[in-house]
Design a protein around this motif. Structure first.
Motif, PDB file in Angstrom:
ATOM      1  N   PHE A 112      19.331  -0.462  -1.979  1.00  0.00           N
ATOM      2  CA  PHE A 112      18.036  -0.616  -2.682  1.00  0.00           C
ATOM      3  C   PHE A 112      17.948   0.859  -3.202  1.00  0.00           C
ATOM      4  O   PHE A 112      17.461   0.841  -4.445  1.00  0.00           O
ATOM      5  CB  PHE A 112      17.053  -1.288  -2.180  1.00  0.00           C
ATOM      6  CG  PHE A 112      17.011  -2.745  -2.341  1.00  0.00           C
ATOM      7  CD1 PHE A 112      16.221  -3.438  -3.193  1.00  0.00           C
ATOM      8  CD2 PHE A 112      17.746  -3.423  -1.193  1.00  0.00           C
ATOM      9  CE1 PHE A 112      16.238  -4.788  -3.480  1.00  0.00           C
ATOM     10  CE2 PHE A 112      18.036  -4.984  -1.529  1.00  0.00           C
ATOM     11  CZ  PHE A 112      16.979  -5.589  -2.572  1.00  0.00           C
ATOM     12  N   ALA A 113      18.087   2.001  -2.451  1.00  0.00           N
ATOM     13  CA  ALA A 113      17.833   3.138  -2.904  1.00  0.00           C
ATOM     14  C   ALA A 113      18.713   3.438  -4.057  1.00  0.00           C
ATOM     15  O   ALA A 113      18.272   4.548  -5.034  1.00  0.00           O
ATOM     16  CB  ALA A 113      18.111   4.354  -1.970  1.00  0.00           C
ATOM     17  N   LYS A 114      19.803   2.958  -4.233  1.00  0.00           N
ATOM     18  CA  LYS A 114      20.658   3.298  -5.409  1.00  0.00           C
ATOM     19  C   LYS A 114      20.264   2.393  -6.503  1.00  0.00           C
ATOM     20  O   LYS A 114      20.064   2.946  -7.830  1.00  0.00           O
ATOM     21  CB  LYS A 114      21.885   2.740  -5.050  1.00  0.00           C
ATOM     22  CG  LYS A 114      22.590   3.408  -3.819  1.00  0.00           C
ATOM     23  CD  LYS A 114      22.724   4.893  -4.090  1.00  0.00           C
ATOM     24  CE  LYS A 114      23.349   5.387  -2.563  1.00  0.00           C
ATOM     25  NZ  LYS A 114      23.357   7.108  -2.663  1.00  0.00           N
ATOM     26  N   VAL A 115      19.832   1.229  -6.497  1.00  0.00           N
ATOM     27  CA  VAL A 115      19.328   0.568  -7.523  1.00  0.00           C
ATOM     28  C   VAL A 115      17.816   0.695  -7.860  1.00  0.00           C
ATOM     29  O   VAL A 115      17.477   0.690  -9.071  1.00  0.00           O
ATOM     30  CB  VAL A 115      19.601  -1.131  -7.152  1.00  0.00           C
ATOM     31  CG1 VAL A 115      18.931  -2.007  -8.330  1.00  0.00           C
ATOM     32  CG2 VAL A 115      20.903  -1.552  -6.765  1.00  0.00           C
ATOM     33  N   PHE A 116      17.056   1.055  -6.938  1.00  0.00           N
ATOM     34  CA  PHE A 116      15.601   1.410  -7.352  1.00  0.00           C
ATOM     35  C   PHE A 116      15.271   2.626  -6.655  1.00  0.00           C
ATOM     36  O   PHE A 116      14.748   2.974  -5.602  1.00  0.00           O
ATOM     37  CB  PHE A 116      14.679   0.528  -6.584  1.00  0.00           C
ATOM     38  CG  PHE A 116      14.949  -1.093  -7.166  1.00  0.00           C
ATOM     39  CD1 PHE A 116      14.165  -1.579  -8.113  1.00  0.00           C
ATOM     40  CD2 PHE A 116      15.969  -1.995  -6.480  1.00  0.00           C
ATOM     41  CE1 PHE A 116      14.313  -2.865  -8.616  1.00  0.00           C
ATOM     42  CE2 PHE A 116      16.010  -3.044  -6.934  1.00  0.00           C
ATOM     43  CZ  PHE A 116      15.343  -3.835  -7.998  1.00  0.00           C
ATOM     44  N   PRO A 117      15.862   3.836  -7.243  1.00  0.00           N
ATOM     45  CA  PRO A 117      15.725   5.120  -6.992  1.00  0.00           C
ATOM     46  C   PRO A 117      14.236   5.868  -6.614  1.00  0.00           C
ATOM     47  O   PRO A 117      14.005   6.620  -5.809  1.00  0.00           O
ATOM     48  CB  PRO A 117      16.300   5.950  -7.922  1.00  0.00           C
ATOM     49  CG  PRO A 117      16.345   5.209  -9.151  1.00  0.00           C
ATOM     50  CD  PRO A 117      16.452   3.962  -8.711  1.00  0.00           C
ATOM     51  N   SER A 118      13.467   4.916  -7.232  1.00  0.00           N
ATOM     52  CA  SER A 118      11.980   5.507  -7.359  1.00  0.00           C
ATOM     53  C   SER A 118      11.529   5.011  -5.790  1.00  0.00           C
ATOM     54  O   SER A 118       9.960   5.224  -5.770  1.00  0.00           O
ATOM     55  CB  SER A 118      11.065   5.064  -8.492  1.00  0.00           C
ATOM     56  OG  SER A 118      11.103   3.643  -8.857  1.00  0.00           O
ATOM     57  N   LEU A 119      11.819   3.798  -5.210  1.00  0.00           N
ATOM     58  CA  LEU A 119      11.197   3.416  -4.027  1.00  0.00           C
ATOM     59  C   LEU A 119      11.232   4.360  -3.001  1.00  0.00           C
ATOM     60  O   LEU A 119      12.425   4.694  -2.467  1.00  0.00           O
ATOM     61  CB  LEU A 119      11.816   2.041  -3.759  1.00  0.00           C
ATOM     62  CG  LEU A 119      11.543   0.789  -4.800  1.00  0.00           C
ATOM     63  CD1 LEU A 119      12.273  -0.512  -4.401  1.00  0.00           C
ATOM     64  CD2 LEU A 119      10.082   0.671  -4.947  1.00  0.00           C
ATOM     65  N   PRO A 120      10.240   4.161  -2.222  1.00  0.00           N
ATOM     66  CA  PRO A 120      10.431   5.167  -0.947  1.00  0.00           C
ATOM     67  C   PRO A 120      11.125   4.319   0.287  1.00  0.00           C
ATOM     68  O   PRO A 120      11.503   3.023   0.137  1.00  0.00           O
ATOM     69  CB  PRO A 120       8.763   5.268  -0.299  1.00  0.00           C
ATOM     70  CG  PRO A 120       8.109   4.642  -1.645  1.00  0.00           C
ATOM     71  CD  PRO A 120       8.851   3.887  -2.395  1.00  0.00           C
ATOM     72  N   LYS A 121      11.846   5.155   0.983  1.00  0.00           N
ATOM     73  CA  LYS A 121      12.731   4.404   2.182  1.00  0.00           C
ATOM     74  C   LYS A 121      11.823   3.512   2.800  1.00  0.00           C
ATOM     75  O   LYS A 121      10.708   3.657   3.239  1.00  0.00           O
ATOM     76  CB  LYS A 121      13.236   5.552   3.050  1.00  0.00           C
ATOM     77  CG  LYS A 121      14.387   5.092   4.064  1.00  0.00           C
ATOM     78  CD  LYS A 121      14.828   6.125   4.890  1.00  0.00           C
ATOM     79  CE  LYS A 121      15.702   5.406   5.979  1.00  0.00           C
ATOM     80  NZ  LYS A 121      16.362   6.714   6.811  1.00  0.00           N
ATOM     81  N   ASP A 122      12.461   2.412   3.323  1.00  0.00           N
ATOM     82  CA  ASP A 122      11.826   1.369   3.989  1.00  0.00           C
ATOM     83  C   ASP A 122      10.539   0.556   3.441  1.00  0.00           C
ATOM     84  O   ASP A 122       9.791   0.010   4.212  1.00  0.00           O
ATOM     85  CB  ASP A 122      11.641   1.715   5.331  1.00  0.00           C
ATOM     86  CG  ASP A 122      12.883   2.253   6.054  1.00  0.00           C
ATOM     87  OD1 ASP A 122      14.011   2.082   5.668  1.00  0.00           O
ATOM     88  OD2 ASP A 122      12.755   3.025   6.908  1.00  0.00           O
ATOM     89  N   HIS A 123      10.567   0.606   2.221  1.00  0.00           N
ATOM     90  CA  HIS A 123       9.582   0.166   1.627  1.00  0.00           C
ATOM     91  C   HIS A 123       9.197  -1.255   1.586  1.00  0.00           C
ATOM     92  O   HIS A 123      10.319  -1.933   1.475  1.00  0.00           O
ATOM     93  CB  HIS A 123       9.308   0.717  -0.047  1.00  0.00           C
ATOM     94  CG  HIS A 123       8.050   0.133  -0.421  1.00  0.00           C
ATOM     95  ND1 HIS A 123       7.675  -0.823  -1.238  1.00  0.00           N
ATOM     96  CD2 HIS A 123       6.628   0.864  -0.472  1.00  0.00           C
ATOM     97  CE1 HIS A 123       6.328  -0.624  -1.676  1.00  0.00           C
ATOM     98  NE2 HIS A 123       5.791   0.295  -1.265  1.00  0.00           N
ATOM     99  N   GLU A 124       7.894  -2.165   1.822  1.00  0.00           N
ATOM    100  CA  GLU A 124       7.925  -3.283   2.049  1.00  0.00           C
ATOM    101  C   GLU A 124       8.506  -4.250   1.039  1.00  0.00           C
ATOM    102  O   GLU A 124       8.967  -5.292   1.125  1.00  0.00           O
ATOM    103  CB  GLU A 124       6.572  -3.809   2.368  1.00  0.00           C
ATOM    104  CG  GLU A 124       5.681  -3.503   1.260  1.00  0.00           C
ATOM    105  CD  GLU A 124       4.080  -3.908   1.775  1.00  0.00           C
ATOM    106  OE1 GLU A 124       3.411  -3.895   0.850  1.00  0.00           O
ATOM    107  OE2 GLU A 124       3.928  -4.461   2.821  1.00  0.00           O
TER     108      GLU A 124
END
Length: 479
Positions: free
Chosen positions: A146-158
């Motif tokens: 998901f970090a690749k698809v949603f780069p703005s999301l923090p790691k392990d975000h709910e």
């Protein structure tokens, strides 16, 4: 802003068309636009008894209820004469959608209240996932992808776990579960959104991927085809999967290019190839089944997996009950808290949904949509597009506006041309492989009070167009 202008354009153009039609005698009464019900006959004229044909007069006066129906050709509508208090009211044609006022009422009673019930239940389940720690574990496992698809999301975000559940529910055709998971994902993403009135990149990507509607088991489509006595109700299953998969990939690539996502990531390509492989493998398995086997498989897979998700949540929560004790609560109280949040969300989105559905009702009942639809079909027919394709276009045109309306066109296409005709099958593919774009935008962005949707609408409509083109190509290949 774009959605607001489009909504305004629907209202203004529909009202103008209705008023012009009234003063040019195209309408006898516009009451049906305001108060009519879907499927009811439309009043087209009112005359004195002496002014109608003699054979109709004789038939009316000899009937018990002062009513006479003139049966017409199969593809046309009956003409109904009803005599009451010296005048005869003449009805012909069928109303395409509920009137403005009934639509406002039914959007609450028939749509929002059931939706609130689904939201309450599944939000209660999701609250158990949160407190028990299951959503956190799921987010950790999926974070690298998901970090690749949603780069703005923090790691392990709910939000990762909520989006995963939403995609899985859509994948299995579980609409009742997909919406609560999706709304929870939008609310979670909104917490990270710095500008609360404007959609973030992550929210736009999620919306477009959700709207592409990747579906593995088109349960409802198979059910409608079975009801219309199709020889093989599940024969559109593979075309539906391929079309929705192409739409999903198109959404990811188009939005990804807009947001400058790195497509060269090895992990991202690995996940994509794995997903393609899994779909192809499952399709090969389904194709090895006979008709009864396919029907049994498609009828039970989604339900079994939904029950498995619920059962896993409850068992996992029970095993980790100490986490509930640490929060000074119980499993059932946690479920109630989540259900209450679902109730509040349902109440919040009602005005957005009602406003959009009323506008679409006005557009359909004004007759303007049919003129646009037939006009586009006429243009395509003169561009060399076969009649079988143009006969299916009303489903594709109405699908972004109204699921119920496009479903009605789909059923009508199967009844008119046959469920095993090219037009009947293509209509089913159109219905399955795209989302109700305007409804989805109203519900999801309305749930977090976002006013500026940026390029979401244009991108989602472009994906819808890609699904239509792909649907035509796939249907031509298979049928």
């Amino acid at each position: 802003m774009v959605l607001s202008r489009f909504w305004l354009a629907i209202f203004v153009s529909s009202i103008a068309f209705i008023i012009i039609g009234l003063f040019t005698n195209n309408y006898y009464s516009i009451d049906y636009v305001l108060n009519g019900k879907q499927g009811e006959p439309i009043l087209i004229s009112e005359k004195y008894l002496k002014d109608i044909p003699q054979f109709v007069q004789d038939s009316i006066t000899t009937s018990k209820n002062n009513t006479f129906i003139v049966k017409t050709a199969k593809t046309a509508t009956d003409t109904i004469y009803i005599y009451n208090k010296q005048t005869v009211k003449i009805y012909s044609g069928i109303q395409q959608s509920d009137g403005l006022l009934p639509m406002a009422k039914s959007s609450l009673l028939d749509l929002i209240l059931p939706l609130i019930a689904y939201l309450s239940f599944f939000c209660g389940i999701m609250e158990l996932l949160i407190i028990s720690g299951a959503s956190e574990k799921l987010a950790k496992k999926l974070s690298p992808m998901f970090a690749k698809v949603f780069p703005s999301l923090p790691k392990d975000h709910e939000s990762i776990s909520y989006m995963t559940l939403n995609f899985a529910a859509n994948f299995l055709g579980l609409d009742s579960a997909a919406t609560p998971f999706g709304l929870k994902a939008m609310q979670s993403l909104q917490e990270l959104n710095e500008d609360k009135d404007k959609a973030s990149d992550a929210q736009i990507m999620f919306m477009c991927l959700h709207a592409a509607g990747l579906t593995l088991i088109p349960t409802s489509i198979i059910g409608y085809r079975a009801a219309e006595n199709a020889a093989n109700p599940a024969d559109v299953m593979l075309p539906c999967i391929i079309t929705s998969f192409v739409g999903t990939i198109a959404a990811f690539l188009l939005v990804g290019m807009k947001q400058k996502i790195n497509f060269k990531s090895v992990s991202l390509l690995a996940v994509l190839m794995g997903l393609i492989g899994a779909i192809i493998g499952l399709l090969f398995y389904v194709n090895t089944l006979d008709l009864i086997g396919k029907n049994y498989f498609t009828a039970n897979l989604s339900g079994v997996l939904l029950l498995a998700i619920i059962g896993f949540t409850l068992i996992f929560s029970f095993i980790h009950e100490k986490k509930f004790n640490e929060q000074k609560t119980t499993m059932f109280d946690t479920f109630v808290v989540g259900a209450n949040n679902g109730l509040k969300t349902g109440v919040m989105i009602f005005p957005y949904v009602m406003g959009m559905l009323v506008a679409i009702s006005l557009l359909r009942n004004s007759g303007l949509f049919e003129i646009i639809s037939y006009g586009i079909s006429f243009i395509f027919s003169h561009m060399g597009v076969t009649k079988e394709i143009t006969d299916s276009l009303p489903v594709a045109l109405l699908r972004p506006f109204s699921s119920g309306g496009s479903r009605g066109f789909m059923i009508d296409a199967m009844r008119t041309f046959g469920p095993d005709s090219f037009a009947g099958r293509l209509s089913c593919i159109f219905q399955c492989s795209a989302e109700t774009t305007f409804y989805v935008i109203a519900v999801y962005f309305g749930s977090v009070s976002i006013k500026n949707t940026r390029y979401t609408l244009g991108m989602m409509l472009l994906v819808d167009l890609i699904c239509v083109i792909t649907g035509v190509l796939v249907a031509s290949w298979f049928f």
